[in-house]
Enzyme design. Structure first.
Site, mmCIF file in Angstrom:
data_model
loop_
_atom_site.group_PDB
_atom_site.id
_atom_site.type_symbol
_atom_site.label_atom_id
_atom_site.label_comp_id
_atom_site.label_asym_id
_atom_site.label_seq_id
_atom_site.Cartn_x
_atom_site.Cartn_y
_atom_site.Cartn_z
ATOM 1 N N ASP A 175 0.663 -1.006 -0.348
ATOM 2 C CA ASP A 175 0.208 -0.115 0.770
ATOM 3 C C ASP A 175 0.885 1.391 -0.220
ATOM 4 O O ASP A 175 0.816 2.438 -1.264
ATOM 5 C CB ASP A 175 -1.555 -0.090 0.909
ATOM 6 C CG ASP A 175 -1.831 -0.793 0.823
ATOM 7 O OD1 ASP A 175 -2.308 -1.271 -0.277
ATOM 8 O OD2 ASP A 175 -1.475 -1.047 1.952
ATOM 9 N N ASP A 184 -7.817 2.948 12.734
ATOM 10 C CA ASP A 184 -6.520 2.838 12.444
ATOM 11 C C ASP A 184 -6.281 4.483 11.625
ATOM 12 O O ASP A 184 -6.209 5.714 12.495
ATOM 13 C CB ASP A 184 -4.809 2.305 12.056
ATOM 14 C CG ASP A 184 -4.408 0.817 12.563
ATOM 15 O OD1 ASP A 184 -4.587 1.354 14.092
ATOM 16 O OD2 ASP A 184 -4.648 0.043 11.868
ATOM 17 N N SER A 219 -3.467 -10.380 7.552
ATOM 18 C CA SER A 219 -3.083 -9.059 7.059
ATOM 19 C C SER A 219 -2.586 -8.267 9.008
ATOM 20 O O SER A 219 -3.726 -8.876 9.891
ATOM 21 C CB SER A 219 -3.903 -7.449 7.050
ATOM 22 O OG SER A 219 -4.065 -7.003 7.697
HETATM 23 N N1 ARG Z 1 -7.815 -4.264 15.577
HETATM 24 C C1 ARG Z 1 -6.195 -3.887 15.793
HETATM 25 C C2 ARG Z 1 -6.495 -2.365 16.675
HETATM 26 O O1 ARG Z 1 -7.728 -2.415 15.876
HETATM 27 C C3 ARG Z 1 -5.879 -4.173 15.381
HETATM 28 C C4 ARG Z 1 -5.247 -3.322 13.565
HETATM 29 C C5 ARG Z 1 -4.307 -3.825 13.145
HETATM 30 N N2 ARG Z 1 -3.879 -2.563 12.096
HETATM 31 C C6 ARG Z 1 -4.012 -2.954 10.974
HETATM 32 N N3 ARG Z 1 -3.444 -2.608 10.075
HETATM 33 N N4 ARG Z 1 -3.101 -4.576 10.907
HETATM 34 O O2 ARG Z 1 -6.705 -1.563 17.382
#
Ligand code: ARG
Length: 422
Positions: free
Chosen positions: A16, A125, A176
């Site tokens: 990405d 995120d 992921s």
């Molecule tokens: N679900 C977790 C959180 O929101 C992990 C997120 C992982 N992020 C990622 N971009 N793979 O904190």
């Protein structure tokens, strides 16, 4: 070139963000400065840096933020006792505000008008980055190319191939993944079916508990004012201590978490985590708190922990409330110093000993041995007299009204006492 046309991108080196560099140049007319931050995910950031430059970044920086991360984000959250939905130690959620802070710092140094991240539009995120940057630097724009472009993975691969952008080998993985010292999260692929047991290839940090050494291991962790400071008597820097516990706990199959989580953006998602160090440290820290904190502080602190976890999860690290909760948490930790001994064995974790100079545990009060017992048995009678007074008053009044036993006993118990053995 004006500041508005220069942007600092949080660059992981994955597909990405590698596609984002040329995409932003072509579509947003933006010069891209790449910033790769080491939070302990064990990647070779020098080669990531070189890839950023080959992919078209005008400059590429690497920052080792492991100690900053553990001391200022992970450990405070440990001291708060914060686990999102009771299980998730918040690894990714804790990393985002620090990355946002470093992006903002570099953007100001480089007179950039924007920062950018590679988050999609479905996750937490994006919220964490956007909100953290807004709090720290409202003048900066936040670009989210992956959220804006309309490309799936095959489109991205084609886009990269057309421009001769090398694609990292890790892309073979169906998952992921995000990782830092506080934990590793795994999503997607077969895990999207919450009924499917995670296959072996999901796990990289932890041994299968059934295959871990049968005898297990003992570890002693010392804390000072709530912060872990040494392992088995050896004083260690924060990030080294966490690295060691990840390795040790991982070898004994500690710290696997399988959770259906409520995301901020309204989705339930199945998340698998590996967090050996965080899991061990939460258990140890809690054991030390139970020795050193007063009952009411412990009770109230659980409420604070839950609030803290929600704030961090929701991207509100830089909020006034999180800041104010920290004042409370830090104050509670003044006497949380001492040692905890834990046994790690085939995926299970047990606290088997704890001690502290500030321990509130008093042997002369707790002992069942009459000799040396300083507890006032006489006072216990008087205490209970007053403690039970409201109940005795209630029973007396309701008996007088003629209905006491039906209200005070569940029916079945009532019957039991009527036809019971006699
Ligand atoms: N679900 C977790 C959180 O929101 C992990 C997120 C992982 N992020 C990622 N971009 N793979 O904190």
């Amino acid at each position: 070139m004006t500041a508005a046309q220069r942007c600092v991108l949080a660059y992981s080196g994955g597909l990405d963000t590698s596609v984002a560099i040329p995409w932003m140049r072509e579509n947003l007319d933006t010069e891209v400065i790449a910033l790769s931050i080491d939070l302990g995910e064990a990647r070779d950031l020098r080669s990531v840096q070189e890839r950023a430059l080959r992919t078209g970044a005008t400059a590429a920086y690497v920052v080792d933020a492991r100690r900053l991360f553990v001391e200022n984000f992970a450990f405070p959250s440990l001291m708060a006792g914060a686990l999102y939905e009771g299980v998730y130690p918040l690894a990714t959620a804790l990393g985002r505000p620090l990355i946002a802070k470093l992006l903002v710092d570099l953007a100001r140094e480089e007179s950039a008008g924007a920062v950018a991240h590679g988050c999609t539009g479905k996750g937490n995120d994006q919220v964490r980055f956007d909100v953290a940057v807004a709090a720290l630097a409202p003048e900066l724009k936040v670009l989210a190319p992956v959220r804006d472009w309309d490309m799936g993975r095959p489109d991205e691969l084609r886009y990269a191939a057309e421009r001769g952008i090398e694609v990292p080998a890790t892309l073979a993985s169906p998952y992921s993944v995000d990782a830092n010292l506080w934990g590793r999260s795994i999503e997607a692929g077969i895990l999207e079916d919450p009924w499917e047991e995670p296959p072996r290839d999901v796990f990289q940090w932890t041994a299968d508990p059934g295959e871990a050494p049968p005898d297990g291991a003992l570890v002693e962790i010392a804390f000072e004012q709530g912060r872990p400071v040494s392992l088995d008597g050896e004083p260690l820097a924060a990030e080294v201590l966490v690295e060691r516990l990840n390795a040790l706990g991982g070898a004994h199959g500690i710290g696997r978490i399988d959770h259906v989580e409520n995301r901020l953006v309204g989705i339930k998602s199945r998340e698998v985590y590996e967090a050996p160090a965080a899991t061990i440290l939460f258990a140890a820290h809690q054991a030390l708190e139970s020795l050193t904190l007063a009952r009411d502080v412990m009770r109230f602190k659980r409420t604070v922990a839950e609030e803290w976890a929600r704030l961090v999860y929701d991207g509100l690290w830089f909020s006034a409330l999180r800041h104010d909760l920290w004042a409370f948490v830090r104050s509670t930790q003044e006497f949380v110093s001492g040692e905890v001994r834990m046994r790690l064995q085939r995926g299970s974790l047990r606290v088997v000993g704890r001690k502290s100079q500030q321990s509130l545990y008093r042997h002369e009060l707790a002992t069942y041995d009459r000799a040396g017992d300083r507890f006032s048995h006489e006072s216990a009678r008087g205490f209970i007299e007053l403690f039970g007074l409201p109940l005795r008053t209630q029973t007396a009044v309701q008996h007088a009204l003629g209905d006491a036993s039906r209200r005070l006993l569940p029916e079945r118990l009532d019957r039991l006492s009527a036809d019971g053995p006699g």
